[in-house]
Design an enzyme around this catalytic site. Structure first.
Site, PDB file in Angstrom:
ATOM      1  N   CYS A   1     -27.987  15.299  -0.062  1.00 32.07           N
ATOM      2  CA  CYS A   1     -27.840  13.843  -0.138  1.00 32.07           C
ATOM      3  C   CYS A   1     -28.509  13.335  -1.414  1.00 32.07           C
ATOM      4  CB  CYS A   1     -28.475  13.210   1.104  1.00 32.07           C
ATOM      5  SG  CYS A   1     -28.644  11.420   0.955  1.00 32.07           S
TER       6      CYS A   1
ATOM      7  N   ARG B   1      20.027  -0.387 -14.298  1.00 36.16           N
ATOM      8  CA  ARG B   1      20.128  -1.119 -15.558  1.00 36.16           C
ATOM      9  C   ARG B   1      20.255  -0.158 -16.736  1.00 36.16           C
ATOM     10  NH1 ARG B   1      15.713  -5.080 -16.454  1.00 36.16           N
ATOM     11  NH2 ARG B   1      17.141  -6.797 -16.696  1.00 36.16           N
TER      12      ARG B   1
ATOM     13  N   CYS C   1     -24.352  12.789   4.883  1.00 35.54           N
ATOM     14  CA  CYS C   1     -25.754  13.183   4.784  1.00 35.54           C
ATOM     15  C   CYS C   1     -26.230  13.428   6.215  1.00 35.54           C
ATOM     16  CB  CYS C   1     -26.532  12.043   4.129  1.00 35.54           C
ATOM     17  SG  CYS C   1     -28.287  12.042   4.530  1.00 35.54           S
TER      18      CYS C   1
ATOM     19  N   ASP D   1      22.306  -0.365  18.730  1.00 34.89           N
ATOM     20  CA  ASP D   1      22.374   1.097  18.843  1.00 34.89           C
ATOM     21  C   ASP D   1      23.527   1.522  19.752  1.00 34.89           C
ATOM     22  OD1 ASP D   1      20.198   1.118  17.243  1.00 34.89           O
ATOM     23  OD2 ASP D   1      18.736   1.529  18.830  1.00 34.89           O
TER      24      ASP D   1
ATOM     25  N   SER E   1      17.637  -8.440 -20.667  1.00 30.44           N
ATOM     26  CA  SER E   1      16.277  -8.551 -20.138  1.00 30.44           C
ATOM     27  C   SER E   1      15.849 -10.010 -20.267  1.00 30.44           C
ATOM     28  CB  SER E   1      15.331  -7.618 -20.873  1.00 30.44           C
ATOM     29  OG  SER E   1      15.628  -7.652 -22.230  1.00 30.44           O
ATOM     30  N   LEU E   2      14.666 -10.310 -19.782  1.00 30.17           N
ATOM     31  CA  LEU E   2      14.204 -11.700 -19.816  1.00 30.17           C
ATOM     32  C   LEU E   2      13.064 -11.841 -20.801  1.00 30.17           C
ATOM     33  CD1 LEU E   2      13.980 -12.466 -15.989  1.00 30.17           C
ATOM     34  CD2 LEU E   2      15.604 -13.458 -17.600  1.00 30.17           C
TER      35      LEU E   2
ATOM     36  N   ALA F   1      18.570  -2.441  20.798  1.00 26.93           N
ATOM     37  CA  ALA F   1      19.219  -1.514  21.729  1.00 26.93           C
ATOM     38  C   ALA F   1      20.726  -1.776  21.789  1.00 26.93           C
ATOM     39  CB  ALA F   1      18.606  -1.657  23.108  1.00 26.93           C
TER      40      ALA F   1
ATOM     41  N   LYS G   1       9.711 -13.271  -9.178  1.00 33.04           N
ATOM     42  CA  LYS G   1      10.264 -12.097  -9.874  1.00 33.04           C
ATOM     43  C   LYS G   1       9.781 -10.859  -9.127  1.00 33.04           C
ATOM     44  CE  LYS G   1      10.947 -10.170 -14.435  1.00 33.04           C
ATOM     45  NZ  LYS G   1      10.709  -8.782 -14.043  1.00 33.04           N
TER      46      LYS G   1
ATOM     47  N   CYS H   1     -33.049   9.087   6.305  1.00 31.85           N
ATOM     48  CA  CYS H   1     -32.520   8.822   4.960  1.00 31.85           C
ATOM     49  C   CYS H   1     -32.643   7.326   4.698  1.00 31.85           C
ATOM     50  CB  CYS H   1     -31.067   9.277   4.879  1.00 31.85           C
ATOM     51  SG  CYS H   1     -30.244   8.743   3.367  1.00 31.85           S
TER      52      CYS H   1
ATOM     53  N   TYR I   1      20.191 -11.673  -7.497  1.00 34.84           N
ATOM     54  CA  TYR I   1      19.701 -12.793  -8.295  1.00 34.84           C
ATOM     55  C   TYR I   1      20.742 -13.430  -9.214  1.00 34.84           C
ATOM     56  CZ  TYR I   1      18.575  -9.393 -12.071  1.00 34.84           C
ATOM     57  OH  TYR I   1      18.620  -8.424 -13.030  1.00 34.84           O
TER      58      TYR I   1
ATOM     59  N   ASP J   1       8.990  -7.131  -8.082  1.00 34.99           N
ATOM     60  CA  ASP J   1       8.610  -5.972  -8.877  1.00 34.99           C
ATOM     61  C   ASP J   1       9.398  -4.764  -8.377  1.00 34.99           C
ATOM     62  OD1 ASP J   1       7.328  -4.698 -10.837  1.00 34.99           O
ATOM     63  OD2 ASP J   1       5.328  -4.783  -9.956  1.00 34.99           O
TER      64      ASP J   1
ATOM     65  N   GLU K   1      12.609 -18.736  -8.840  1.00 35.12           N
ATOM     66  CA  GLU K   1      12.424 -17.764  -7.752  1.00 35.12           C
ATOM     67  C   GLU K   1      11.394 -16.715  -8.157  1.00 35.12           C
ATOM     68  OE1 GLU K   1      15.562 -14.746  -7.014  1.00 35.12           O
ATOM     69  OE2 GLU K   1      16.720 -15.942  -8.442  1.00 35.12           O
TER      70      GLU K   1
ATOM     71  N   CYS L   1     -31.826  11.252  -0.023  1.00 38.68           N
ATOM     72  CA  CYS L   1     -32.958  11.839   0.710  1.00 38.68           C
ATOM     73  C   CYS L   1     -33.017  13.357   0.606  1.00 38.68           C
ATOM     74  CB  CYS L   1     -32.896  11.419   2.180  1.00 38.68           C
ATOM     75  SG  CYS L   1     -31.571  12.250   3.085  1.00 38.68           S
TER      76      CYS L   1
ATOM     77  N   LYS M   1       4.918 -14.749 -16.326  1.00 41.17           N
ATOM     78  CA  LYS M   1       4.271 -13.622 -15.674  1.00 41.17           C
ATOM     79  C   LYS M   1       2.942 -14.018 -15.038  1.00 41.17           C
ATOM     80  CE  LYS M   1       6.034  -9.940 -16.016  1.00 41.17           C
ATOM     81  NZ  LYS M   1       6.468  -8.890 -16.884  1.00 41.17           N
TER      82      LYS M   1
HETATM   83  O1  I6G Z   1      15.131  -8.636 -14.431  1.00 38.46           O
HETATM   84  C1  I6G Z   1      15.398  -9.763 -13.799  1.00 38.46           C
HETATM   85  C2  I6G Z   1      14.757 -10.066 -12.650  1.00 38.46           C
HETATM   86  C3  I6G Z   1      15.041 -11.229 -11.978  1.00 38.46           C
HETATM   87  C4  I6G Z   1      16.385 -10.638 -14.328  1.00 38.46           C
HETATM   88  C5  I6G Z   1      16.676 -11.824 -13.639  1.00 38.46           C
HETATM   89  C6  I6G Z   1      15.981 -12.114 -12.453  1.00 38.46           C
HETATM   90  O2  I6G Z   1      16.289 -13.241 -11.839  1.00 38.46           O
HETATM   91  C7  I6G Z   1      15.566 -13.582 -10.670  1.00 38.46           C
HETATM   92  N1  I6G Z   1      17.609 -12.677 -14.118  1.00 38.46           N
HETATM   93  C8  I6G Z   1      18.244 -12.371 -15.239  1.00 38.46           C
HETATM   94  C9  I6G Z   1      19.251 -13.317 -15.747  1.00 38.46           C
HETATM   95  C10 I6G Z   1      17.965 -11.201 -15.927  1.00 38.46           C
HETATM   96  N2  I6G Z   1      17.048 -10.342 -15.478  1.00 38.46           N
HETATM   97  C11 I6G Z   1      18.628 -10.877 -17.171  1.00 38.46           C
END
Ligand code: I6G
Length: 680
Positions: A412, A140, A430, A41, A86-87, A38, A119, A436, A229, A121, A117, A415, A318
């Site tokens: 049904c 990206r 049903c 706000d 990419s990784l 509040a 990853k 039944c 990251y 999604d 850490e 039955c 993964k």
């Molecule tokens: O696609 C990614 C997800 C998470 C990453 C990444 C990451 O770090 C937690 N770190 C790097 C260096 C790269 N892709 C290239």
């Protein structure tokens, strides 16, 4: 809020912007709010009013500037200053060990610190800051250039418009993942279903769809979060030697970083971290698909360099996939305890989310229509956590020619009674009731289940046989089995000993509890928790059976629909007869006469309603304390309410209590009131 009216307007604006950005940082980045919503706000409104009167004084970093106009040319493609790589992936420990060996060999040491850490999604993005000010956000894309989504990402409160430092680097590009937390995703889809809009398949698609909106006003309504990251590029800033430390700096400058990030030693540390995260994966409030390991020393990262388009100093280990593709072989219809007919897809077995899945519920007819699913279709199955597997999407490109539509049965499948769809409900049922055999079996399974009468040794298979051999057709028949020992001997795998054991458990189950008994009846929408509340509200079964809907809705968490189901259940002659037979068979529980002890409690006879948000105790704690003191807690306000406890943002219950002139207590009064009863 501070009274600022004596200060010049430009100073008031600057101060309010700073204050609001501090509040927002504490809330969105540090997860530790410093003022109630509040207050935020109120300050926001004050700032908006000043800005409306003095638009020439609007600050670029003002929180009001997050939602801008649509970009006139859609999303323009812009090259990244440095490619977004990419990784490499590791799908097992062996590949992770290989990675560590490669790194150790190249660095000629086995003493390596890794920064680990989850990853997330989501979608990787790059944010460019010039002299501390956000100037651009890019997706990206293909790694070399991405789409300019600046106006959309500016709407995310977890993205600072200006860095929280007086000495920002001249240029800095921060990389991170934008994701949608599970709860927000579910809310978004629930609203889409209500409105008949398209739902998103998973949080990642929802995040992607939300970022690609042409109107930033739409993105602003979506629950998106950025987690930084890495620093992808920096010019005119301090050289850092640890990746972990660089993230701590990003955190201080206004970015959210993953609180589960850790620095560990060597491959052992990495493997331990994986096990730890895998164990809590399903409890996280967001989807992750693995763990990212990075060599912590920036100097070592530079020595290791890159291969193709992935850094040699990082890897993603993964987790097992939570989504897989498989084919529907058949769609069957199951009849449940309340007659609900549920379509179930029989699948070509597929390994997903760590288990082999061969069935998935399709819920109801509307779900089949929504997905547009046909028998033989290839579908995407999602199994996240312990949630039952879901079909989230039909792979239309792979639709086979011999596929065919599902026809919902008009009779049904068990039955042959007619099926019906009550208007306003998605479920088709049903109409056979306990005639039944499927409904009978399910009702009996529920009656003996662990949270109901808990009859040991009376499992699903045995119930099915007992119904098929017509030894049992209603719950009370279970208590007559003691006179049918010879028949029981004819059942599969039933010898004298197991029959004795079974009959002993049946005898023992006669001594039950009121809440278990209510639950065992299988009243629609009355789960274990509601049964418990009903049992503590009504002293006797007779009182519960005769309660009208007005009384029932005054019970905590009983709404009008549940009240109606309860009323209809007890009005039905066949149900009253079943209850009588059970009582005659000897079912008992301890009824709670108003004991001397409870009569002595200070709030006995009082009915409280608790609403709004409280800061010193949560609502459940307040309710439990009131019950301990002898009160009843109701979910709705009526003339019988003794007092309404109204926290912040109390809505219609407060209005109703005021219109009925009922006593009302705010949180401060409540705390003082409860402190009078510390002795209890
Ligand atoms: O696609 C990614 C997800 C998470 C990453 C990444 C990451 O770090 C937690 N770190 C790097 C260096 C790269 N892709 C290239």
């Amino acid at each position: 809020m501070i009274d600022q009216s004596i200060k010049p307007v430009n100073e008031q604006i600057i101060e309010l912007v700073k204050l609001l950005n501090d509040y927002s940082y504490a809330y969105h980045i540090k997860d530790s709010p410093i003022v109630p919503d509040a207050e935020y706000d109120r300050c926001y409104k004050a700032l908006q009013e000043l800005e409306t009167k003095h638009p020439e004084l609007i600050q670029k970093s003002s929180p009001t500037q997050r939602v801008g106009e649509k970009p006139s040319y859609g999303f323009v493609t812009v090259p990244h200053t440095l490619p977004m790589l990419s990784l490499d992936n590791a799908f097992n420990d062996a590949s992770l060990i290989d990675f560590n060996e490669r790194v150790s060999k190249l660095l000629s040491t086995s003493h390596i610190d890794y920064c680990c850490e989850p990853k997330l999604d989501g979608l990787a993005i790059s944010l460019r800051y010039e002299f501390g000010r956000l100037v651009r956000g890019l997706t990206r894309g293909d790694g070399l250039s991405g789409e300019d989504i600046t106006s959309n990402i500016k709407t995310l409160k977890s993205i600072p418009l200006t860095l929280r430092t007086d000495t920002p680097p001249e240029v800095m590009e921060v990389r991170g993942e934008i994701y949608m937390p599970t709860e927000g995703f579910e809310r978004l889809n629930a609203t889409a279903i209500e409105k008949g809009d398209k739902v998103f398949v998973n949080p990642r698609n929802a995040a992607a769809g939300s970022l690609r909106q042409l109107d930033p006003k739409v993105t602003a309504t979506r629950p998106l979060v950025l987690c930084a990251y890495s620093i992808g590029y920096i010019e005119g800033g301090e050289e850092l030697d640890s990746h972990f430390d660089s993230l701590a700096i990003l955190n201080n400058w206004g970015f959210r970083i993953n609180p589960l990030m850790e620095k560990v030693q060597g491959i052992e540390g990495c493997i331990e971290y994986y096990a730890k995260l895998e164990a809590i994966r399903n409890e996280l409030s967001y989807d992750i698909d693995g763990i990212v390991y990075k060599v912590d020393s920036i100097e070592s990262q530079k020595r290791l360099g890159f291969v193709a388009r992935a850094p040699r100093w990082a890897i993603a280990r993964k987790f097992p996939a939570q989504e897989e593709m498989t084919q529907i072989e058949e769609i069957d219809f199951q009849v449940g305890r309340t007659g609900a007919i549920t379509p179930v897809a029989r699948l070509k077995p597929v390994f997903v989310g760590g288990v082999t899945v061969s069935n998935a519920t399709l819920h109801n007819k509307d779900e089949i229509t929504r997905l547009g699913v046909k028998v033989k279709d290839f579908v995407i199955i999602r199994r996240a956590g312990d949630v039952i597997p879901q079909i989230v999407q039909v792979v239309e490109d792979r639709r086979p020619e011999d596929g065919y539509s599902v026809i919902f049965p008009e009779q049904c499948p068990v039955c042959s009674s007619d099926t019906e769809q009550v208007s306003g409900e998605a479920t088709i049922r049903c109409t056979g009731g306990l005639a039944c055999s499927a409904q009978r079996k399910e009702a009996l399974k529920h009656f003996v289940s662990r949270k109901a009468l808990d009859i040991d040794g009376l499992g699903d298979k045995l119930i099915e046989q007992l119904v098929e051999m017509e030894l049992v057709s209603s719950p009370a028949d279970i208590f007559l089995l003691k006179d049918k020992k010879l028949d029981l001997l004819k059942l599969e795998r039933m010898g004298k000993k197991s029959i004795d054991n079974l009959l002993n458990s049946i005898e023992a189950a006669k001594n039950t509890q009121f809440n278990r008994f209510i639950y065992s009846l299988g009243i629609r929408e009355v789960g274990e928790a509601t049964a418990r509340t009903l049992a503590s509200y009504f002293k006797t079964l007779a009182e519960l059976m005769s309660a009208n809907e007005e009384v029932l809705v005054s019970v905590e968490d009983v709404g009008p629909i549940v009240a109606r189901h309860i009323r209809v259940f007890f009005q039905q002659e066949s149900n009253r007869e079943t209850i009588n037979l059970l009582l005659n068979a000897g079912l008992v529980w301890e009824e709670k006469p108003e004991s001397d002890e409870s009569l002595d409690l200070p709030l006995t006879g009082k009915i409280y309603v608790v609403t709004g948000s409280l800061s010193q105790m949560n609502r459940d704690e307040v309710k439990n304390r009131l019950i301990q003191l002898g009160a009843k807690v109701s979910g709705s306000v009526s003339s019988k309410t003794s007092c309404l406890i109204a926290g912040e943002k109390a809505g219609s219950k407060l209005t109703k209590a005021q219109s009925l002139n009922l006593p009302i207590m705010d949180e401060t009064e409540l705390m003082a009131f409860l402190s009078d009863f510390e002795a209890y």
